[in-house]
Motif scaffolding. Structure first.
Motif, PDB file in Angstrom:
ATOM      1  N   VAL A 104       3.541   8.865   1.568  1.00 50.45           N
ATOM      2  CA  VAL A 104       3.497   7.756   0.608  1.00 50.45           C
ATOM      3  C   VAL A 104       2.226   6.942   0.853  1.00 50.45           C
ATOM      4  O   VAL A 104       1.917   6.595   1.995  1.00 50.45           O
ATOM      5  CB  VAL A 104       4.734   6.843   0.746  1.00 50.45           C
ATOM      6  CG1 VAL A 104       4.643   5.679  -0.238  1.00 50.45           C
ATOM      7  CG2 VAL A 104       6.017   7.631   0.533  1.00 50.45           C
ATOM      8  N   ARG A 105       1.494   6.634  -0.204  1.00 49.49           N
ATOM      9  CA  ARG A 105       0.268   5.814  -0.115  1.00 49.49           C
ATOM     10  C   ARG A 105       0.350   4.693  -1.151  1.00 49.49           C
ATOM     11  O   ARG A 105       0.754   4.929  -2.298  1.00 49.49           O
ATOM     12  CB  ARG A 105      -0.984   6.657  -0.403  1.00 49.49           C
ATOM     13  CG  ARG A 105      -1.054   7.986   0.345  1.00 49.49           C
ATOM     14  CD  ARG A 105      -1.717   7.841   1.671  1.00 49.49           C
ATOM     15  NE  ARG A 105      -1.585   9.053   2.468  1.00 49.49           N
ATOM     16  CZ  ARG A 105      -2.478   9.448   3.360  1.00 49.49           C
ATOM     17  NH1 ARG A 105      -3.565   8.736   3.568  1.00 49.49           N
ATOM     18  NH2 ARG A 105      -2.268  10.545   4.067  1.00 49.49           N
ATOM     19  N   ALA A 106      -0.048   3.480  -0.739  1.00 46.77           N
ATOM     20  CA  ALA A 106       0.045   2.336  -1.654  1.00 46.77           C
ATOM     21  C   ALA A 106      -1.006   1.295  -1.310  1.00 46.77           C
ATOM     22  O   ALA A 106      -1.375   1.129  -0.143  1.00 46.77           O
ATOM     23  CB  ALA A 106       1.431   1.717  -1.591  1.00 46.77           C
ATOM     24  N   TRP A 107      -1.457   0.581  -2.344  1.00 46.66           N
ATOM     25  CA  TRP A 107      -2.476  -0.463  -2.153  1.00 46.66           C
ATOM     26  C   TRP A 107      -1.882  -1.773  -1.660  1.00 46.66           C
ATOM     27  O   TRP A 107      -2.622  -2.639  -1.202  1.00 46.66           O
ATOM     28  CB  TRP A 107      -3.228  -0.720  -3.455  1.00 46.66           C
ATOM     29  CG  TRP A 107      -4.123   0.388  -3.910  1.00 46.66           C
ATOM     30  CD1 TRP A 107      -4.018   1.098  -5.073  1.00 46.66           C
ATOM     31  CD2 TRP A 107      -5.270   0.910  -3.240  1.00 46.66           C
ATOM     32  NE1 TRP A 107      -5.018   2.036  -5.153  1.00 46.66           N
ATOM     33  CE2 TRP A 107      -5.812   1.939  -4.055  1.00 46.66           C
ATOM     34  CE3 TRP A 107      -5.902   0.618  -2.031  1.00 46.66           C
ATOM     35  CZ2 TRP A 107      -6.936   2.668  -3.687  1.00 46.66           C
ATOM     36  CZ3 TRP A 107      -7.031   1.347  -1.666  1.00 46.66           C
ATOM     37  CH2 TRP A 107      -7.534   2.350  -2.490  1.00 46.66           C
ATOM     38  N   SER A 108      -0.571  -1.938  -1.767  1.00 45.28           N
ATOM     39  CA  SER A 108       0.039  -3.209  -1.364  1.00 45.28           C
ATOM     40  C   SER A 108       1.265  -2.976  -0.499  1.00 45.28           C
ATOM     41  O   SER A 108       1.950  -1.954  -0.615  1.00 45.28           O
ATOM     42  CB  SER A 108       0.429  -4.037  -2.592  1.00 45.28           C
ATOM     43  OG  SER A 108       1.558  -3.468  -3.237  1.00 45.28           O
ATOM     44  N   ALA A 109       1.530  -3.957   0.365  1.00 51.03           N
ATOM     45  CA  ALA A 109       2.713  -3.888   1.212  1.00 51.03           C
ATOM     46  C   ALA A 109       3.988  -3.901   0.371  1.00 51.03           C
ATOM     47  O   ALA A 109       4.984  -3.247   0.710  1.00 51.03           O
ATOM     48  CB  ALA A 109       2.716  -5.046   2.203  1.00 51.03           C
ATOM     49  N   GLY A 110       3.961  -4.632  -0.743  1.00 53.06           N
ATOM     50  CA  GLY A 110       5.116  -4.681  -1.613  1.00 53.06           C
ATOM     51  C   GLY A 110       5.488  -3.314  -2.168  1.00 53.06           C
ATOM     52  O   GLY A 110       6.674  -2.965  -2.251  1.00 53.06           O
TER      53      GLY A 110
END
Length: 364
Positions: A237-243
């Protein structure tokens, strides 16, 4: 600089080979001492060697790693050499040339009579596999830090001001074995459960937010005529925000299987939080000013999907600038190379950033 890069690249150091990592730590410590005129030290943290120079809790931390993805013996087909402007060899771009640039930057400041007593260098040896052993020493080194400069390679010359956060999950689906021909109905098919989970993940990503959810490795079954009692899946999983990381984490942990007797076991979770723009903006602005003062080409920034130890320092609330290492290409690839001519420029750029940070030019 060429001799120093050659020395580090010729000292092969795959993360999984602790003896090789211990050897390069000794080599790097000696090299650091020679460049900077005062002793570096080798420490061991959770079985992993690290090299340190300067105070244990510096104000300005220069962070890098000595390990590579290349197995011992790679040099025989990818030798360390300089051809025209290209330095080659396993790990030269990611990130051994960057380490030499960091040493050269501090050396420049020492030669100019600057007080570098608040500057520290930390070189780990397990970054390529997630920095499991070195996370504590990195966190400890941040106690007094006002800035972290990370010497991962640039991206086409651009500094890395944003990095996606990463989450890793290793998931086991437990079922019950049965004969696939005689009485399959008595079994609980772990492969079917894993397949249902994989299909569910396809709705968890968010293209607009840049969140990716990718099933990667999948193993299940024992023989061709047996209902599988176990399936194992790895999820990236990759995401730009902690949310966004937390949203997907909730999806993983609340998923309900299709068979009431199946059981799911989840290992892993959110690994490295994102390096968000807010953590790097002030340092990048300083870098742009320094580049202009030095007469260098206009400095560019970029956002990348891969994570580094800079994600950890930014998540700790310390201003962090990444991608200050080599200009070149081919990380983890046979065509890996670093530009020799760019090394002196990047060392001078780094020296200027350090000096500005020491002078308190970073907004808290």
């Amino acid at each position: 600089m060429v001799e120093s890069v050659h020395l580090l690249v010729s000292t092969e150091s795959p993360t999984s080979d602790l003896a090789a990592c211990a050897h390069i730590a000794e080599v790097a410590a000696k090299l650091t001492s020679e460049w900077l005129g005062s002793p570096a030290r080798v420490e061991e943290h959770d079985g992993c060697p690290v090299v340190r120079w300067g105070p244990q809790h510096p104000e300005i931390l220069l962070l890098g790693h000595l390990d590579t993805v290349w197995p011992v013996g790679t040099l025989s087909r990818l030798p360390s050499q300089l051809i025209d402007d290209q330095l080659t060899g396993p790990g030269v771009f990611d990130m051994k040339a960057g380490i030499v640039q960091a040493l050269a930057a501090v050396s420049l400041l020492i030669d100019k009579g600057a007080n570098v007593g608040a500057v520290g260098i930390l070189l780990t040896s397990d970054e390529e596999t997630g920095s499991r052993a070195s996370r504590k020493v990195i966190a400890s080194a941040l106690t007094s830090a006002t800035a972290v400069l990370v010497f991962e390679p640039s991206a086409g010359g651009a500094l890395k001001t944003e990095r996606k956060g990463t989450s890793w999950y290793r998931i086991k689906f437990h079922g019950r074995a049965a004969h696939a021909g005689l009485d399959p109905e008595r079994g609980v098919n772990a492969t079917v459960e894993a397949a249902a989970f994989v299909m569910a993940t396809q709705s968890w990503g968010n293209q607009d937010a840049g969140t990716t959810v990718t099933p990667t490795l999948l193993n299940s079954g024992t023989t061709a005529n047996t209902v599988p009692f176990l399936a194992e899946l790895t999820l990236d999983v990759r995401a730009w925000s902690a949310g966004e990381q937390q949203r997907v984490d909730s999806c993983v942990r609340t998923w309900q299987g299709t068979h009431p007797e199946a059981r799911i076991e989840i290992d892993g979770g959110i690994d490295r939080p994102p390096l968000e723009l807010s953590a790097s903006a002030d340092l990048f602005a300083i870098a742009q000013q320094v580049a202009q003062q030095l007469g260098l080409s206009e400095l560019r920034s970029c956002a990348v999907g891969g994570a580094s130890d800079g994600n950890l320092t930014a998540a700790a609330g310390i201003p962090t600038l990444d991608g200050l290492g080599a200009v070149g290409d081919g990380a983890h690839a046979d065509h890996e190379w670093a530009s020799f001519s760019a090394m002196a420029e990047r060392a001078a750029l780094t020296a200027g950033i350090i000096l500005a940070a020491l002078n308190g030019e970073i907004n808290d």
